[in-house]
Design an enzyme around this catalytic site. Structure first.
Site, mmCIF file in Angstrom:
data_model
loop_
_atom_site.group_PDB
_atom_site.id
_atom_site.type_symbol
_atom_site.label_atom_id
_atom_site.label_comp_id
_atom_site.label_asym_id
_atom_site.label_seq_id
_atom_site.Cartn_x
_atom_site.Cartn_y
_atom_site.Cartn_z
ATOM 1 N N TYR A 149 47.817 42.694 38.216
ATOM 2 C CA TYR A 149 47.379 42.389 39.587
ATOM 3 C C TYR A 149 45.939 41.894 39.587
ATOM 4 O O TYR A 149 45.636 40.826 40.133
ATOM 5 C CB TYR A 149 47.500 43.630 40.478
ATOM 6 N N ARG A 217 36.145 55.550 44.773
ATOM 7 C CA ARG A 217 36.458 54.318 45.484
ATOM 8 C C ARG A 217 35.434 54.119 46.609
ATOM 9 O O ARG A 217 34.810 55.056 47.083
ATOM 10 C CB ARG A 217 37.869 54.372 46.097
#
Length: 333
Positions: A149, A217
């Site tokens: 990806y 994150r």
């Protein structure tokens, strides 16, 4: 400065999570908005409030189909390219993933160039960086993607740059870091941690943390990400550039899981650690200062306020809590 008001805009992937919020904002600006989406991940329900709007048009089709792309590109002035297949999908289906994310992008760029569009906003991903070698991560950070990806999104970026340098197509490449909010995917291989965890916690189930939970994150609320894409389209100084969208903060997955359990308030919900996900990057922390300096964009929703809105959205979901849980498989690769 370019004003988007009343321009003809194409949003690929416009029935999806970020795409549908972008459609909301463009229509609010008086744009004519055409969506091209094959509904593999997107949902018509995300766009249902616009069906009666004469400025809205939905084309069901694929960015890998030349006929669908050419039809969608007719009379378009600005392209927002968000259609893609995600990180987890690439684990089991690497070729299909690269075909959509890389080849589909190339097909779209060629059509946009022929149509002489005035702006092409390519929505890439922070996954092109791989794990942080240092933080915060500016656009000069090395790109060493961990998954097909990430690699396919990087290839799409390279095609967008090539079309700018070789053909003069006015492209802007945006690398959003993690986005969350209402309409986010909890189901299938597009499912992400925040919506998956909210659905499980609301149902009193274990919230799953893959790996040790020390991964970090950088999260941006979806309406802020969409506003950033609009700002990129309107900022002429961004033409030909590659820029981050993020909030310049990081939170560990463990801390996030514990926060979500506490905010949902279902005492039956707990946090459970399980085996690590393949290709999971260990750290992401954005430096969006270049983007902010060029257009003045700032995130307007705090992380806690955004989480509250997201939880409220899932709590009131028409499928009901049990219905949502049926499509949440836990492991989604």
């Amino acid at each position: 400065m370019i004003k988007l008001d009343h321009l003809n805009c194409l949003v690929t992937g416009g029935a999806g999570f970020i795409g549908s919020h972008l459609v909301d904002q463009l229509l609010a600006r008086g744009c004519m908005v055409r969506v091209l989406d094959n509904l593999s991940n997107g949902k018509l329900a995300n766009l249902s409030s616009h069906f009666a709007d004469p400025n809205f048009e939905f084309n069901q089709g694929s960015i890998t189909d030349p006929c669908d792309v050419d039809q969608a590109m007719q009379d378009i002035q600005v392209v927002f390219h968000l259609a893609c297949l995600g990180v987890r999908h690439s684990i089991a289906h690497p070729y299909e993933n690269q075909r959509v994310n890389a080849e589909g992008t190339l097909l779209l760029l060629a059509a946009a160039s022929r149509a002489k569009v005035s702006r092409f906003i390519h929505c890439s991903s922070s996954e092109v960086y791989g794990s942080a070698q240092y933080v915060p991560m500016a656009e000069t950070h090395p790109t060493q993607p961990c998954t097909v990806y990430g690699a396919s999104k990087l290839a799409g970026e390279a095609y967008a740059r090539a079309y700018y340098l070789t053909y003069g197509l006015p492209t802007v490449i945006i690398r959003p870091f993690n986005t969350y909010g209402p309409r986010s995917h909890h189901e299938g291989d597009a499912g992400e941690m925040i919506p998956k965890s909210i659905v499980r916690a609301l149902n009193g189930k274990e919230v799953l943390v893959f790996g040790g939970g020390l991964q970090t994150r950088d999260f941006t609320f979806v309406e802020d990400t969409a506003a950033g894409l609009v700002a990129a389209a309107e900022c002429e100084a961004m033409t030909g550039l590659t820029l981050n969208i993020g909030c310049n903060f990081e939170i560990s997955v463990k801390e996030l899981a514990e926060k979500l359990v506490a905010m949902v308030g279902n005492h039956a919900a707990t946090v459970r650690f399980t085996s690590a996900r393949p290709g999971d990057v260990s750290r992401l922390h954005a430096d969006p200062s270049a983007f902010m300096a060029l257009c003045g964009w700032r995130p307007t929703t705090t992380f806690e306020a955004g989480l509250e809105k997201t939880i409220a959205c899932f709590r009131a979901h028409p499928l009901g809590l049990a219905g949502l849980l049926q499509s949440e498989a836990g492991r989604n690769w």
